[in-house]
Design a protein around this motif. Structure first.
Motif, PDB file in Angstrom:
ATOM      1  N   ILE A 186       1.560  12.586   0.327  1.00  0.00           N
ATOM      2  CA  ILE A 186       1.087  11.489   1.170  1.00  0.00           C
ATOM      3  C   ILE A 186       0.495  10.398   0.292  1.00  0.00           C
ATOM      4  CG2 ILE A 186      -0.428  10.849   3.079  1.00  0.00           C
ATOM      5  CD1 ILE A 186      -0.422  13.801   3.924  1.00  0.00           C
ATOM      6  N   ALA A 187       0.923   9.176   0.495  1.00  0.00           N
ATOM      7  CA  ALA A 187       0.437   8.042  -0.294  1.00  0.00           C
ATOM      8  C   ALA A 187      -0.952   7.618   0.168  1.00  0.00           C
ATOM      9  CB  ALA A 187       1.406   6.871  -0.183  1.00  0.00           C
ATOM     10  N   PRO A 188      -1.723   6.967  -0.714  1.00  0.00           N
ATOM     11  CA  PRO A 188      -3.055   6.456  -0.323  1.00  0.00           C
ATOM     12  C   PRO A 188      -2.975   5.487   0.853  1.00  0.00           C
ATOM     13  CG  PRO A 188      -2.802   6.398  -2.709  1.00  0.00           C
ATOM     14  CD  PRO A 188      -1.449   6.742  -2.140  1.00  0.00           C
ATOM     15  N   LEU A 189      -4.053   5.469   1.639  1.00  0.00           N
ATOM     16  CA  LEU A 189      -4.180   4.541   2.757  1.00  0.00           C
ATOM     17  C   LEU A 189      -5.106   3.404   2.351  1.00  0.00           C
ATOM     18  CD1 LEU A 189      -4.718   7.125   5.655  1.00  0.00           C
ATOM     19  CD2 LEU A 189      -2.561   6.177   4.817  1.00  0.00           C
ATOM     20  N   LEU A 190      -4.742   2.174   2.681  1.00  0.00           N
ATOM     21  CA  LEU A 190      -5.529   0.989   2.349  1.00  0.00           C
ATOM     22  C   LEU A 190      -6.139   0.434   3.630  1.00  0.00           C
ATOM     23  CD1 LEU A 190      -3.638   1.464  -0.062  1.00  0.00           C
ATOM     24  CD2 LEU A 190      -3.376  -1.000  -0.278  1.00  0.00           C
ATOM     25  N   THR A 191      -7.443   0.191   3.606  1.00  0.00           N
ATOM     26  CA  THR A 191      -8.131  -0.194   4.842  1.00  0.00           C
ATOM     27  C   THR A 191      -8.803  -1.558   4.803  1.00  0.00           C
ATOM     28  OG1 THR A 191     -10.074   1.040   4.102  1.00  0.00           O
ATOM     29  CG2 THR A 191      -8.533   2.204   5.542  1.00  0.00           C
ATOM     30  N   LYS A 192      -9.382  -1.959   3.654  1.00  0.00           N
ATOM     31  CA  LYS A 192     -10.110  -3.225   3.566  1.00  0.00           C
ATOM     32  C   LYS A 192      -9.874  -3.875   2.206  1.00  0.00           C
ATOM     33  CE  LYS A 192     -12.856  -3.293   7.367  1.00  0.00           C
ATOM     34  NZ  LYS A 192     -12.908  -4.393   8.344  1.00  0.00           N
TER      35      LYS A 192
END
Length: 574
Positions: A186-192
């Motif tokens: 699973i790839a990293p999630l970007l939020t801000k």
């Protein structure tokens, strides 16, 4: 001939020593798992924690204690510590390949290790202990059961905290480099994303303050700023990114391994979480947006360096990650975030140079003081002295100070030292004058910190002439209170005259109203007995081991940090 033989012997010794003690690269080491169940993580290496990086893996133990913990390789137990804080019960095993493995928050030690610890505790008459056994005393083989998993120390749920360190430097190394069987596609999630004006002439959308924006996934693992917004900025700015990683079969949030910021193909910033030094771990406060974390529990990581930042994780920097935007120009940037297994996410964004006029209301008020991070700074006001050593702060501070009315039950006014939303790197000395306080009561006076949420925390304090003094590592509101109340002891399993044959031990609850528990001691029939302190549920416990039948007398003494003492005594039968 003898001279030649001596030289050969010397060279052989040097060669043998290097073979045995030279550190091997992680991919050539064959460590086994420290547990006998599938490796699912509650936390990984390099996570941003309050005032430190997470230095290992938090391995799940199905929400239970008592799982067998195995030595990951041949070696010897080189260090053992028992404490109610931090790692709780922890073992360090040194291996001949240049690494030391660490097993923390243990429920108990096993076999000869347990016997060795108990003997030392009884000899020194203390449960809390730190030991450094010689390398010949507690050898272990790969796969030996050395402990049982637990929830001791600062742990908030049952798990094994597991580390691998370089033996020579004691630097923690990312354990996921050693090929443990952990599943993650699973790839990293970007939020801000956040933009920071870095000097007085810099602005972002017409304001001299941080601006943050949400991110949106547009395809695959590609992201953009919500609304495909083009950022308008001018002058010297910094950028930060909020991101989490995920793994298969878990719901937890993890740290990413690498963060890269590019302009076209030119690297502006690149860091990698391979290892770090414990001496520098508090510089995590310079990496992350500390104020954002305290207010929102979010973790925005700066992609530029604050002046006082000595982390070794930075592999490539251009202008310390700072970006200078000119009027009218358009610049294109890309974030690339990778986890340790090569799963990758990307964010493209654009900055357009625009110098907006700053409104008068946006101009900052003049501070009380201006503190430079490289220098010693001294705040001397009526009835208070704060002595900040050089490099206390991560950057220059427009320091604000004020005095307000006395907090309920305090004996001094409230002194406002800037804000606890601003981090402090090293302790400073805070002294508050109490010259009107009678000498006998000064021994009961403690400095108390009130954080921005209103939570009170007493600081270990000393009495120096007319001042109460403490070393503190936070800013915020401070005042002096009196602690004249002794700790409270509440028996749980024992009562005077009770037959304890059906009980496995003696358990008490202890608490203190302000300054905190400093020391305690348990005795049966006048002799010291080991009592385990678990601060999370405020219990102290003595487990019966070899107690003889008949009548016994139990005595327990506890003292707080202000010197107030309570004693509980009871006769019991066994």
């Amino acid at each position: 001939m003898r001279k030649i033989l001596s030289i050969i012997t010397f060279l052989f010794f040097i060669f043998f020593h290097q073979v045995i003690y030279t550190q091997l690269p992680p991919d050539s080491v064959n460590f086994r798992s420290p547990v006998g169940i599938p490796l699912l993580l509650a936390g990984n290496f390099g996570e941003l924690r309050p005032n430190h990086f997470h230095s290992g893996l938090d391995i799940k133990t199905n929400g239970s204690e008592g799982y067998r913990i195995y030595a990951i390789e041949d070696g010897y137990v080189s260090r053992i510590k028992v404490s109610p804080w931090g790692y709780g019960k922890v073992l360090y095993v040194t291996h001949p390949n240049g690494y030391t493995s660490v097993y923390a928050h243990l429920k108990s030690f096993k076999g000869k290790i347990a016997e060795y610890v108990k003997k030392a505790q009884l000899k020194n008459e203390t449960w809390e202990i730190e030991l450094y056994p010689p390398d010949s005393v507690l050898p272990v083989k790969k796969g030996d059961i050395i402990a049982l998993s637990g929830n001791t120390g600062g742990s908030t749920a049952p798990h094994l905290h597991f580390e691998i360190r370089e033996t020579e430097s004691e630097f923690p190394v990312n354990p996921m480099l050693f090929g443990f069987d952990i599943k993650d596609n699973i790839a990293p999630l970007l939020t801000k994303i956040a933009f920071y004006p870095l000097n007085d002439s810099s602005i972002v959308y017409g304001k001299k303050e941080k601006r943050s924006y949400g991110l949106r996934r547009i395809s695959g693992n590609n992201y953009q700023i919500a609304g495909n917004l083009t950022i308008e900025a001018y002058g010297k700015i910094g950028v930060g990114i909020e991101t989490i990683d995920k793994m298969n079969e878990t719901y937890n949030k993890y740290a990413v391994y690498e963060i890269t910021l590019l302009e076209n193909k030119d690297t502006i910033y690149y860091h990698q979480m391979k290892q770090f030094s414990f001496d520098n771990t508090r510089y995590v406060n310079a990496l992350m947006d500390y104020e954002w974390y305290k207010l929102r529990k979010g973790k925005i990581q700066r992609s530029y360096l604050l002046p006082n930042n000595e982390l070794s994780i930075y592999k490539k920097l251009k202008n310390n990650g700072e970006i200078s935007i000119k009027q009218g120009e358009t610049r294109n940037f890309t974030y690339i975030l990778n986890d340790i297994y090569g799963n990758s996410s990307k964010l493209n964004f654009t900055i357009k140079g625009r110098k907006n006029k700053v409104r008068e209301s946006e101009v900052s008020a003049m501070p009380t003081k201006y503190f430079e991070w490289e220098k010693r700074n001294l705040l001397t006001e009526e009835n208070i002295i704060a002595d900040f050593p050089a490099k206390t702060f991560y950057e220059n501070i427009a320091f604000e100070f004020a005095v307000t009315d006395t907090f309920p039950n305090a004996i001094t006014p409230t002194y406002h030292l800037h804000s606890d939303l601003t981090p402090v790197h090293i302790p400073y000395v805070l002294s508050i004058k109490v010259d009107s306080l009678p000498r006998l009561l000064r021994e009961k006076a403690v400095i108390v910190h009130k954080d921005f949420k209103g939570k009170l925390r007493a600081k270990s304090s000393e009495r120096r002439r007319n001042y109460i003094t403490a070393k503190v590592k936070t800013l915020g509101d401070f005042f002096v209170m009196l602690d004249t109340i002794a700790p409270v002891i509440k028996p749980i399993t024992i009562a005077n005259g009770k037959n304890m044959r059906k009980n496995s031990g003696i358990m008490l609850k202890i608490s203190d109203n302000l300054s905190g528990i400093k020391s305690y001691r348990g005795e049966i029939d006048g002799k010291f007995v080991i009592m385990e302190y678990e601060y999370k549920d405020a219990t102290v416990t003595h487990w019966f081991d070899g107690i003889t039948p008949g009548k016994h007398h139990f005595k327990f003494t506890v003292t707080d940090d202000a010197g107030n003492t309570s004693v509980y005594e009871a006769d019991f039968y066994y």
